[in-house]
Motif scaffolding. Structure first.
Motif, mmCIF file in Angstrom:
data_model
loop_
_atom_site.group_PDB
_atom_site.id
_atom_site.type_symbol
_atom_site.label_atom_id
_atom_site.label_comp_id
_atom_site.label_asym_id
_atom_site.label_seq_id
_atom_site.Cartn_x
_atom_site.Cartn_y
_atom_site.Cartn_z
ATOM 1 N N SER A 67 12.912 -3.989 6.370
ATOM 2 C CA SER A 67 11.849 -3.594 7.540
ATOM 3 C C SER A 67 11.591 -2.266 7.626
ATOM 4 N N TRP A 68 10.655 -1.952 8.415
ATOM 5 C CA TRP A 68 10.200 -0.460 8.463
ATOM 6 C C TRP A 68 11.374 0.232 9.109
ATOM 7 N N ASN A 69 12.111 -0.338 10.274
ATOM 8 C CA ASN A 69 13.212 0.425 11.153
ATOM 9 C C ASN A 69 14.254 0.591 10.257
ATOM 10 N N GLU A 70 14.548 -0.131 8.994
ATOM 11 C CA GLU A 70 15.537 -0.101 8.302
ATOM 12 C C GLU A 70 15.604 0.923 7.218
ATOM 13 N N GLN A 71 14.332 1.289 6.843
ATOM 14 C CA GLN A 71 14.161 2.044 5.660
ATOM 15 C C GLN A 71 14.544 3.608 5.802
ATOM 16 N N ASN A 72 15.184 4.238 4.763
ATOM 17 C CA ASN A 72 15.482 5.561 4.934
ATOM 18 C C ASN A 72 14.520 6.414 3.547
ATOM 19 N N LEU A 73 13.468 6.677 3.912
ATOM 20 C CA LEU A 73 12.355 6.967 2.957
ATOM 21 C C LEU A 73 12.601 8.822 2.799
ATOM 22 N N LEU A 74 13.370 9.437 3.734
ATOM 23 C CA LEU A 74 13.259 10.915 3.795
ATOM 24 C C LEU A 74 13.761 11.307 2.486
ATOM 25 N N PRO A 75 14.956 11.016 1.798
ATOM 26 C CA PRO A 75 15.472 11.685 0.690
ATOM 27 C C PRO A 75 14.171 11.325 -0.596
ATOM 28 N N GLY A 76 13.850 10.431 -0.853
ATOM 29 C CA GLY A 76 12.787 10.149 -1.570
ATOM 30 C C GLY A 76 11.392 10.955 -1.436
ATOM 31 N N LEU B 268 7.914 15.645 -2.634
ATOM 32 C CA LEU B 268 7.478 16.964 -2.417
ATOM 33 C C LEU B 268 7.754 17.964 -2.989
ATOM 34 N N VAL B 269 9.132 18.269 -3.356
ATOM 35 C CA VAL B 269 9.797 19.394 -4.172
ATOM 36 C C VAL B 269 9.020 19.473 -5.316
ATOM 37 N N LEU B 270 8.673 18.053 -6.065
ATOM 38 C CA LEU B 270 8.135 17.973 -7.226
ATOM 39 C C LEU B 270 6.457 18.384 -7.126
ATOM 40 N N LEU B 271 5.968 17.967 -6.230
ATOM 41 C CA LEU B 271 4.799 18.370 -6.015
ATOM 42 C C LEU B 271 4.431 19.810 -6.010
ATOM 43 N N LEU C 152 0.948 -1.205 -0.097
ATOM 44 C CA LEU C 152 -0.101 0.035 0.104
ATOM 45 C C LEU C 152 0.817 1.396 -0.085
ATOM 46 N N ALA C 153 1.872 1.443 0.885
ATOM 47 C CA ALA C 153 2.887 2.469 0.660
ATOM 48 C C ALA C 153 3.425 2.541 -0.565
ATOM 49 N N LEU C 154 3.925 1.440 -1.377
ATOM 50 C CA LEU C 154 4.373 1.791 -2.499
ATOM 51 C C LEU C 154 3.487 2.450 -3.788
ATOM 52 N N ILE C 155 2.084 1.902 -3.577
ATOM 53 C CA ILE C 155 1.104 2.511 -4.558
ATOM 54 C C ILE C 155 1.167 4.080 -4.119
ATOM 55 N N GLY C 156 1.058 4.246 -2.768
ATOM 56 C CA GLY C 156 0.955 5.697 -2.234
ATOM 57 C C GLY C 156 2.142 6.457 -2.554
ATOM 58 N N ALA C 157 3.349 5.939 -2.547
ATOM 59 C CA ALA C 157 4.175 6.673 -3.109
ATOM 60 C C ALA C 157 4.279 7.148 -4.656
ATOM 61 N N THR C 158 3.889 6.039 -5.271
ATOM 62 C CA THR C 158 3.708 6.181 -6.734
ATOM 63 C C THR C 158 2.839 7.331 -7.208
ATOM 64 N N VAL C 159 1.839 7.454 -6.271
ATOM 65 C CA VAL C 159 0.727 8.515 -6.360
ATOM 66 C C VAL C 159 1.185 9.801 -6.195
ATOM 67 N N LEU C 160 1.977 9.958 -4.989
ATOM 68 C CA LEU C 160 2.398 10.903 -4.464
ATOM 69 C C LEU C 160 3.250 11.758 -5.631
ATOM 70 N N LEU C 161 4.114 10.870 -6.066
ATOM 71 C CA LEU C 161 5.193 11.249 -7.053
ATOM 72 C C LEU C 161 4.510 11.589 -8.469
ATOM 73 N N GLY C 162 3.408 11.061 -8.730
ATOM 74 C CA GLY C 162 2.726 11.260 -9.773
ATOM 75 C C GLY C 162 2.001 12.313 -9.909
ATOM 76 N N THR C 163 1.517 12.781 -8.751
ATOM 77 C CA THR C 163 0.567 14.142 -8.717
ATOM 78 C C THR C 163 1.363 15.160 -8.955
ATOM 79 N N GLY C 164 2.705 15.087 -8.647
ATOM 80 C CA GLY C 164 3.602 16.450 -9.116
ATOM 81 C C GLY C 164 3.581 16.364 -10.748
ATOM 82 N N PHE C 165 3.696 15.156 -11.495
ATOM 83 C CA PHE C 165 4.070 15.214 -12.960
ATOM 84 C C PHE C 165 2.673 15.626 -13.314
#
Length: 273
Positions: A237-246, A251-254, A157-170
């Motif tokens: 796993s969730w505690n090993e992910q670094n999602l902030l740069p992406g 958000l900048v694109l948005l 679900l997070a992967l789909i949400g990330a795609t939509v967030l990125l795509g909204t900027g486009f």
């Protein structure tokens, strides 16, 4: 002698904001209907990404041991296909606006008391719905090809949400171009700007597998952080992910897309249709 005084008790029509919000639903529904009448807006990004995902997974899965230790190659290639779907499908809003401008429908809407923002928000929202469906369909295909995220269904679900967030900027960028030019080819140029960038990053392998000039190109490529974040959703796993740069890139694109749409809308309001 008597004086007749006419009292103005209020406006003849409801305020503009409530009218705009009330019109947003029907306008978005009409944009979705327009998408259904133009199969290329729905199917081209989806079928192209699905085709390449099947080919990449089928022909390059032999490098899984080197590219994705302990995992499957689909975890490397699915985020890439979702990324390309985000910016190819992002042209939807712009194409819808171009079609409405060309048919004269947009000019008629411009004469209504509905807020101008609703006229550009409706096709963007329709594009978000279409992109969500495309991302979900591609992710479902990935599951059929053996996708098994470390963090389970929430990661999907997070992967789909990330795609939509990125795509909204486009979507917002394409809408701005479509509103500014009224030209379908100009809207397509938004995709042409970003598509080559997807090959100058960690396209077929994780970032740490690159070296030489390609590694340097990936370091400065703005698509690298979101691509790596999307892959991290599947492989860590969730505690090993670094999602902030992406997330920051998305958000900048948005913000850039929203600013471009606002400036274009302001200009068109001042100059007329």
């Amino acid at each position: 002698m008597s004086t007749i005084t006419t009292a103005v008790t209020g406006p003849a029509y409801p305020p503009a904001a409530p009218r705009s919000w009330a019109a947003l639903g029907p306008l978005t529904a009409r944009s979705l209907t327009s998408c259904l009448r133009i199969p290329s807006l729905l199917l081209s990004p989806l079928l192209t990404s699905a085709f390449f995902m099947i080919i990449y997974e089928g022909q390059l899965s032999s490098v899984t041991a080197a590219a994705a230790p302990g995992g499957r190659y689909i975890e490397v290639v699915l985020p890439l296909c979702l990324l390309t779907t985000a910016f190819t499908g992002g042209a939807t809003a712009g194409q819808l606006l171009v079609n409405d401008i060309g048919s004269g429908y947009h000019a008629r809407l411009w004469l209504t008391p509905v807020g101008r923002w609703a006229l550009i928000t409706a096709p963007v929202l329709a594009g978000v719905v279409v992109l969500t469906a495309q991302a979900a369909a591609l992710t479902g295909l990935g599951l059929l090809l053996g996708l098994n995220p470390v963090s389970g269904p929430p990661a999907v679900l997070a992967l789909i949400g990330a795609t939509v967030l990125l795509g909204t900027g486009f979507l917002l960028l394409a809408a701005a171009v479509g509103l500014h030019t009224g030209n379908s080819a100009a809207v397509g140029s938004v995709t042409l700007v970003f598509f080559p960038l997807s090959f100058f990053t960690a396209t077929f392998v994780p970032r740490d597998q690159l070296d030489g000039w390609m590694a340097h190109a990936a370091d400065i490529n703005p698509l690298t952080p979101p691509l790596e974040a999307m892959r991290s959703l599947l492989t860590a796993s969730w505690n090993e992910q670094n999602l902030l740069p992406g997330a920051l890139v998305a958000l900048v694109l948005l913000a850039a897309g929203a600013a471009a749409a606002h400036l274009t809308l302001t200009r068109r309001t001042r100059t007329g249709v």
